[in-house]
Design a protein around this motif. Structure first.
Motif, mmCIF file in Angstrom:
data_model
loop_
_atom_site.group_PDB
_atom_site.id
_atom_site.type_symbol
_atom_site.label_atom_id
_atom_site.label_comp_id
_atom_site.label_asym_id
_atom_site.label_seq_id
_atom_site.Cartn_x
_atom_site.Cartn_y
_atom_site.Cartn_z
ATOM 1 N N GLU A 92 0.829 -1.203 0.000
ATOM 2 C CA GLU A 92 0.000 0.000 0.000
ATOM 3 C C GLU A 92 0.866 1.257 0.000
ATOM 4 O OE1 GLU A 92 -2.901 -0.065 3.141
ATOM 5 O OE2 GLU A 92 -3.505 -2.130 2.672
ATOM 6 N N GLY A 139 -3.281 3.848 8.016
ATOM 7 C CA GLY A 139 -1.994 4.227 8.596
ATOM 8 C C GLY A 139 -0.771 3.651 7.895
ATOM 9 N N LEU A 140 -0.803 2.361 7.640
ATOM 10 C CA LEU A 140 0.379 1.710 7.076
ATOM 11 C C LEU A 140 0.703 2.235 5.678
ATOM 12 C CD1 LEU A 140 1.085 -2.068 7.063
ATOM 13 C CD2 LEU A 140 0.457 -0.998 4.928
ATOM 14 N N ASN A 291 -8.579 -4.031 4.663
ATOM 15 C CA ASN A 291 -8.121 -4.942 5.724
ATOM 16 C C ASN A 291 -9.315 -5.482 6.481
ATOM 17 O OD1 ASN A 291 -8.493 -2.343 6.603
ATOM 18 N ND2 ASN A 291 -6.935 -2.413 8.169
ATOM 19 N N ARG A 301 -5.299 -12.354 -2.875
ATOM 20 C CA ARG A 301 -4.439 -11.486 -2.077
ATOM 21 C C ARG A 301 -3.011 -12.053 -2.037
ATOM 22 N NH1 ARG A 301 -3.644 -6.616 0.990
ATOM 23 N NH2 ARG A 301 -2.313 -7.206 2.705
ATOM 24 N N HIS A 378 3.450 -3.908 12.329
ATOM 25 C CA HIS A 378 2.529 -2.797 12.603
ATOM 26 C C HIS A 378 1.350 -3.187 13.474
ATOM 27 C CE1 HIS A 378 4.192 -0.012 9.502
ATOM 28 N NE2 HIS A 378 4.561 -1.156 8.931
ATOM 29 N N GLU A 386 -0.779 -12.219 9.659
ATOM 30 C CA GLU A 386 -1.136 -12.933 8.428
ATOM 31 C C GLU A 386 -0.688 -14.385 8.453
ATOM 32 O OE1 GLU A 386 -1.357 -10.727 4.337
ATOM 33 O OE2 GLU A 386 0.617 -10.450 5.232
ATOM 34 N N ASN A 485 7.195 5.975 14.392
ATOM 35 C CA ASN A 485 6.651 6.555 13.160
ATOM 36 C C ASN A 485 6.767 8.074 13.152
ATOM 37 O OD1 ASN A 485 3.789 4.280 12.643
ATOM 38 N ND2 ASN A 485 5.957 4.107 12.133
ATOM 39 N N TYR A 574 -11.202 -1.679 18.535
ATOM 40 C CA TYR A 574 -10.117 -1.337 19.459
ATOM 41 C C TYR A 574 -9.849 0.166 19.491
ATOM 42 C CZ TYR A 574 -6.263 -0.587 16.065
ATOM 43 O OH TYR A 574 -5.452 -0.100 15.078
ATOM 44 N N GLU A 673 -3.141 -0.066 19.785
ATOM 45 C CA GLU A 673 -2.754 0.757 18.627
ATOM 46 C C GLU A 673 -1.235 0.743 18.531
ATOM 47 O OE1 GLU A 673 -3.611 1.840 15.618
ATOM 48 O OE2 GLU A 673 -5.185 3.150 16.428
ATOM 49 N N ALA A 674 -0.712 0.206 17.435
ATOM 50 C CA ALA A 674 0.742 0.079 17.335
ATOM 51 C C ALA A 674 1.410 1.438 17.523
ATOM 52 C CB ALA A 674 1.117 -0.528 15.995
ATOM 53 N N SER A 675 0.971 2.411 16.759
ATOM 54 C CA SER A 675 1.550 3.748 16.899
ATOM 55 C C SER A 675 0.476 4.813 16.768
ATOM 56 C CB SER A 675 2.619 3.980 15.822
ATOM 57 O OG SER A 675 2.877 5.359 15.662
ATOM 58 N N GLY A 676 -0.207 4.774 15.620
ATOM 59 C CA GLY A 676 -1.052 5.899 15.248
ATOM 60 C C GLY A 676 -0.156 6.925 14.577
HETATM 61 C C1 26Q Z 1 -4.230 -8.145 5.602
HETATM 62 C C2 26Q Z 1 -4.667 -9.310 5.020
HETATM 63 C C3 26Q Z 1 -5.594 -9.290 4.002
HETATM 64 C C4 26Q Z 1 -6.069 -8.076 3.543
HETATM 65 C C5 26Q Z 1 -5.621 -6.905 4.109
HETATM 66 C C6 26Q Z 1 -4.702 -6.925 5.139
HETATM 67 C C7 26Q Z 1 -4.254 -5.680 5.769
HETATM 68 C C8 26Q Z 1 -4.157 -4.507 5.050
HETATM 69 C C9 26Q Z 1 -3.764 -3.332 5.670
HETATM 70 C C10 26Q Z 1 -3.928 -5.654 7.111
HETATM 71 C C11 26Q Z 1 -3.539 -4.478 7.706
HETATM 72 C C12 26Q Z 1 -3.453 -3.309 7.007
HETATM 73 C C13 26Q Z 1 -3.063 -2.050 7.605
HETATM 74 C C14 26Q Z 1 -2.646 -1.915 8.845
HETATM 75 C C15 26Q Z 1 -2.331 -0.601 9.412
HETATM 76 O O1 26Q Z 1 -2.587 0.424 8.808
HETATM 77 N N1 26Q Z 1 -1.736 -0.554 10.603
HETATM 78 C C16 26Q Z 1 -1.395 0.712 11.217
HETATM 79 O O2 26Q Z 1 -0.084 1.050 10.836
HETATM 80 C C17 26Q Z 1 0.238 2.360 11.246
HETATM 81 C C18 26Q Z 1 1.595 2.704 10.713
HETATM 82 O O3 26Q Z 1 2.582 2.028 11.414
HETATM 83 C C19 26Q Z 1 0.174 2.481 12.754
HETATM 84 O O4 26Q Z 1 0.374 3.819 13.092
HETATM 85 C C20 26Q Z 1 -1.173 2.013 13.281
HETATM 86 O O5 26Q Z 1 -1.164 1.984 14.686
HETATM 87 C C21 26Q Z 1 -1.494 0.637 12.727
HETATM 88 O O6 26Q Z 1 -2.799 0.250 13.112
#
Ligand code: 26Q
Length: 832
Positions: A92, A139-140, A291, A301, A378, A386, A485, A574, A673-676
């Motif tokens: 992403e 976020g990610l 997600n 995926r 994250h 996963e 972050n 959460y 929340e990992a970071s936000g």
């Molecule tokens: C996984 C499997 C199948 C389909 C989608 C996904 C998937 C996609 C995106 C799982 C997770 C995400 C995104 C996660 C995410 O955004 N996590 C955030 O990451 C930020 C940056 O580090 C942190 O600040 C947030 O705390 C965290 O939630």
């Protein structure tokens, strides 16, 4: 393998000449002519006939032209073998709109504005024309985009590798208070920022079987014979640094059918089969997955992940070989960062490329792989880790599964030698989950195959070591790092809050843009009444802007003088948007009991998308809208409370919302929340935070000072202890009359026209399990909100706190994060 036809470099001047004229000139006059030329030669339009999109396209092309010198120079850097290139692998990239950001970074906002005005257009209107590339969930993906900005700004040669999804994250509409997902057709009117590179393509196999053979030197070799092959085509988007003279590149892969494939079928006469193959191949990069809950995967995926990882690694190897690097020194040429486990298949793919395709020995290849790769985690939610069902994995990537077995076998042998007899540990560390149905655990694969593993905030990194990655920490503590972050102050301040940026620069100069620690200089003005007035004026202007847009989009009129209390982020239990909703209901009840009372007027603003399959998240959206309907329409409230759900929260809308916030809601259950990163954007723009000790909130509070942060709630230890002791939400409900009242109202249909069934699942969940401790934190949250309301009434003190927040946010620039990655993990240096 790269397709034929690549020409060897010819002599080019080291620095392509910068200058003037219609392609390079930066004056308003040159820019105006450039725009007219593009309107003519690209859009084939006379100014009189041009649509707003034509003008936008013409301006975008004129701006892109001005990025080409730096892009070409940077691509030349990449040819130098002594330069280490950072590869950021991410499924992403949530880049947000490009035009405004590029104008800021290139330093041509004003001349372009002038040129456009002279052509009878309004630049802000043209900004509105751009469809943002929503190639991320939240976020990610946004972090990856901030990191690209910082890499280019710090002059670190880097490539962001990902997928060119034809459809990004869905657009959110609200109908009757429910979320409705609408396809994001972002490419509909063309994308002026990308360059298609039809000559940069790689083939990626799927399925089939493997065979072993002996090569001339008598070595045991394996050959993978896939049943299906697709082609990845590179699309490059230049990413300009902030006045750094370096432009990095975001390289996204689009999947296409391999030509030979359809011809084959065509020759045997099955035209439709050939077309089918084409459709299937093109499906891979078709759509971004939201997600979903839980993370257990869909076949497509996994295909996406493997597809972009394979293209990217092949591209790196091609570059490395081309610049004369040896395989042994691959890690000297590239530092590859895995943005979560989504690209973790890179561990097996790099091994396959080195061992099967390039005939390296296993141990050599393994050394290279581990030295090259690093993994960022994250999440702390175990259900979000996963894992792929083994049968699915075996069918799609049979050779990779063999390689993973080999990696795992060797790895577990070492574990057994160190922890003899500890089979529980072995089972937990194994890349294969064998408790019942078998799975491939991607986090384990990433940990084993990387030389560095990091969390994204200090607390998160600590908790990783104690919980989800504990066994890996025990095994190799030296691998573990924290990189907190950050966000780019260019997009999240200069571009989105020009009024505040100007005010700051007038006081302390513009050094803060590249060195945000200089924002500390604002501390000495925090009590300066004139400065405070100017500060407040900027905030009020931003709130008025936002109020206008809210009215346009939702029909709700809000009072810009009220406290803007904002929670924008993905919807998740959460993150506890429903805790916020419970507070609103409490305030509503207080007003109803004392309609003439003196209450702090508040506007509650929510925004965020729910995963389409996440029922409870969607019900929370409905609840917020339902509460809003009742509250907003009640004459007793007399406008002192407003509840707004801002539809389709994305980067573009974020740029409007963060600068207008007074209060930032960061209220996740401690430890979840990992970071936000939204928390950082708010505080940087002078909002005060109400928050728990979670993620980066902890560090934000440390920086801004505890007096300038509204803290509430249980900390991680207390959360842990409460759960360990057998948490019973019902007793919290019974012991708190205010809470009982609000929950009973929801249950009895006060916000659902008497329908007692609508919110039943949510109420039941809170009363019977309440996994995220909404009820346990309720009273503490309420009390804290009362302190917020009281603080708001002391305007000067509030403004002082607001200024101090901005002044002390320097740490959270993504430039700082990138410097830390460069020094501690990548060992990469800025280009001279
Ligand atoms: C996984 C499997 C199948 C389909 C989608 C996904 C998937 C996609 C995106 C799982 C997770 C995400 C995104 C996660 C995410 O955004 N996590 C955030 O990451 C930020 C940056 O580090 C942190 O600040 C947030 O705390 C965290 O939630």
């Amino acid at each position: 393998m790269a397709e034929k036809g690549k020409t060897r470099k010819t002599e080019v001047p080291d620095i392509v000449e910068k200058g003037s004229g219609v392609r390079r000139g930066m004056s308003a006059t040159d820019l105006r002519q450039a725009i007219l030329d593009h309107l003519h030669f690209n859009q084939a339009r006379l100014p009189d006939m041009a649509t707003r999109n034509d003008w936008y396209m013409a301006v975008a092309h004129a701006v892109r032209d001005r990025m080409m010198d730096d892009l070409i120079n940077s691509l030349h850097y990449l040819e130098r073998k002594e330069i280490k290139i950072v590869s950021y692998l991410s499924a992403e990239f949530l880049m947000g709109p490009h035009l405004g950001n590029n104008l800021v970074n290139l330093g041509i906002m004003e001349p372009v504005r002038k040129a456009v005005a002279e052509l009878g257009q309004d630049l802000d209107d043209l900004f509105g024309q751009e469809e943002e590339p929503g190639l991320g969930n939240g976020g990610l993906g946004r972090l990856a985009a901030c990191y690209m900005d910082s890499l280019a700004t710090l002059r670190v040669p880097a490539i962001g590798y990902g997928i060119r999804y034809e459809f990004g994250i869905f657009d959110q509409e609200l109908r009757d208070g429910w979320q409705v997902e609408v396809t994001d057709k972002w490419l509909r009117l063309g994308n002026p920022w990308e360059l298609c590179r039809p000559d940069i393509t790689f083939q990626v196999g799927f399925g089939g079987r493997t065979e072993s053979w002996q090569d001339e030197q008598g070595r045991y070799r394996v050959r993978w014979i896939p049943s299906r092959v697709v082609k990845g085509v590179a699309y490059d988007t230049p990413v300009a640094g902030y006045r750094s003279g370096l432009t990095d590149v975001l390289r996204l892969w689009k999947s296409e059918a391999v030509e030979s494939f359809d011809f084959q079928a065509f020759n045997v006469g099955d035209y439709y089969l050939a077309v089918d193959a084409k459709v299937i191949s093109e499906t891979i990069s078709k759509v971004l997955y939201p997600n979903d809950e839980p993370a257990i995967g869909k076949k497509l995926r996994l295909a996406q992940q493997y597809f972009f990882v394979s293209c990217s690694l092949q591209d790196m190897i091609r570059t490395h070989v081309w610049r004369g690097g040896s395989f042994e020194d691959f890690a000297g040429g590239f530092a590859v960062q895995l943005n979560d486990t989504h690209p973790a298949i890179a561990v097996a793919e790099l091994m396959r490329l080195l061992v099967d395709e390039h005939a390296l020995g296993w141990d050599t290849a393994w050394g290279i792989t581990r030295e090259t790769l690093a993994y960022t985690n994250h999440t702390l939610l175990p259900e979000a880790l996963e894992k792929w069902p083994l049968p699915l994995f075996a069918e799609m990537l049979p050779r990779h599964l063999e390689i993973i077995y080999e990696i795992n076998g060797r790895f577990l042998d070492k574990v057994r030698r160190r922890f003899t007899g500890d089979e529980g540990r072995v089972a937990r560390l194994s890349i294969i989950d064998e408790n019942g149905d078998k799975y491939v655990r991607m986090a384990n694969l990433a940990c084993v195959g990387s030389h560095a593993v990091n969390g994204v905030a200090a607390l998160h990194s600590e908790l990783l070591k104690q919980t989800v990655l504990r066994d890996f920490f025990d095994l190799s503590p030296e691998k573990f790092h924290n990189v907190t972050n950050g966000v780019t102050p260019r997009r999240w301040m200069l571009l989105s809050n020009p009024g505040l940026a100007r005010l700051i620069t007038d006081r302390i100069g513009d050094g803060w843009v590249k060195n945000p620690k200089e924002l500390r200089k604002l501390e000495s003005f925090a009590r300066d009444v004139a400065f405070q007035d100017a500060w407040r004026q900027v905030k009020e202007g931003n709130k008025e802007n936002l109020a206008k847009v809210i009215e346009e989009r939702t029909g709700i009129s809000v009072d810009p003088c009220s406290l803007f209390d904002v929670q924008v982020k993905r919807i998740h239990e959460y993150k506890r948007q429903h805790l916020n909703a419970l507070h609103i209901i409490t305030l509503y009840n207080r007003i109803k009991r004392d309609p003439q009372g003196d209450f702090t007027p508040r506007t509650f603003l929510f925004g965020g998308k729910a995963a389409p399959g996440y029922f409870m998240a969607k019900l929370i959206i409905k609840l917020i809208n339902s509460v809003g309907e009742v509250v907003n329409a009640d004459p007793d409230v007399a406008g002192r409370l407003k509840v707004v759900y801002f539809p389709d929260f994305n980067v573009t809308n974020g740029q409007l919302i963060y600068p207008a916030a007074d209060l930032s809601e960061q209220i996740s259950t401690a430890g979840k929340e990992a970071s936000g990163t939204g928390n950082m954007k708010f505080s940087l723009n002078g909002a005060l935070t109400i928050g728990t000790l979670d993620g980066a909130n902890v560090e934000i509070r440390e920086e801004v000072g505890e007096d300038n942060f509204f803290l509430f709630g249980l900390n991680t230890e207390e959360v842990h202890d409460l759960k360990a002791g057998g948490y019973n939400p019902r007793s919290w409900y019974e012991g708190n009359p205010q809470m009982r009242e609000t929950i009973d109202q929801i249950a009895s249909g006060v916000f659902s026209g008497g329908d007692t069934g609508l919110f039943r699942p949510l109420v039941d969940h809170l009363l019977h399990s309440d996994d995220y401790l909404v009820l346990a934190d309720f009273q503490s949250y309420l009390d804290c909100q009362d302190r917020v309301s009281a603080a708001w009434r002391d305007t000067q003190r509030w403004t002082e706190m607001s200024i101090l927040n901005t002044a002390r946010m320097g740490k959270f620039s993504s430039d700082r994060s990138i410097r830390e990655y460069c020094e501690r993990i990548w060992k990469a240096k800025p280009a001279q």
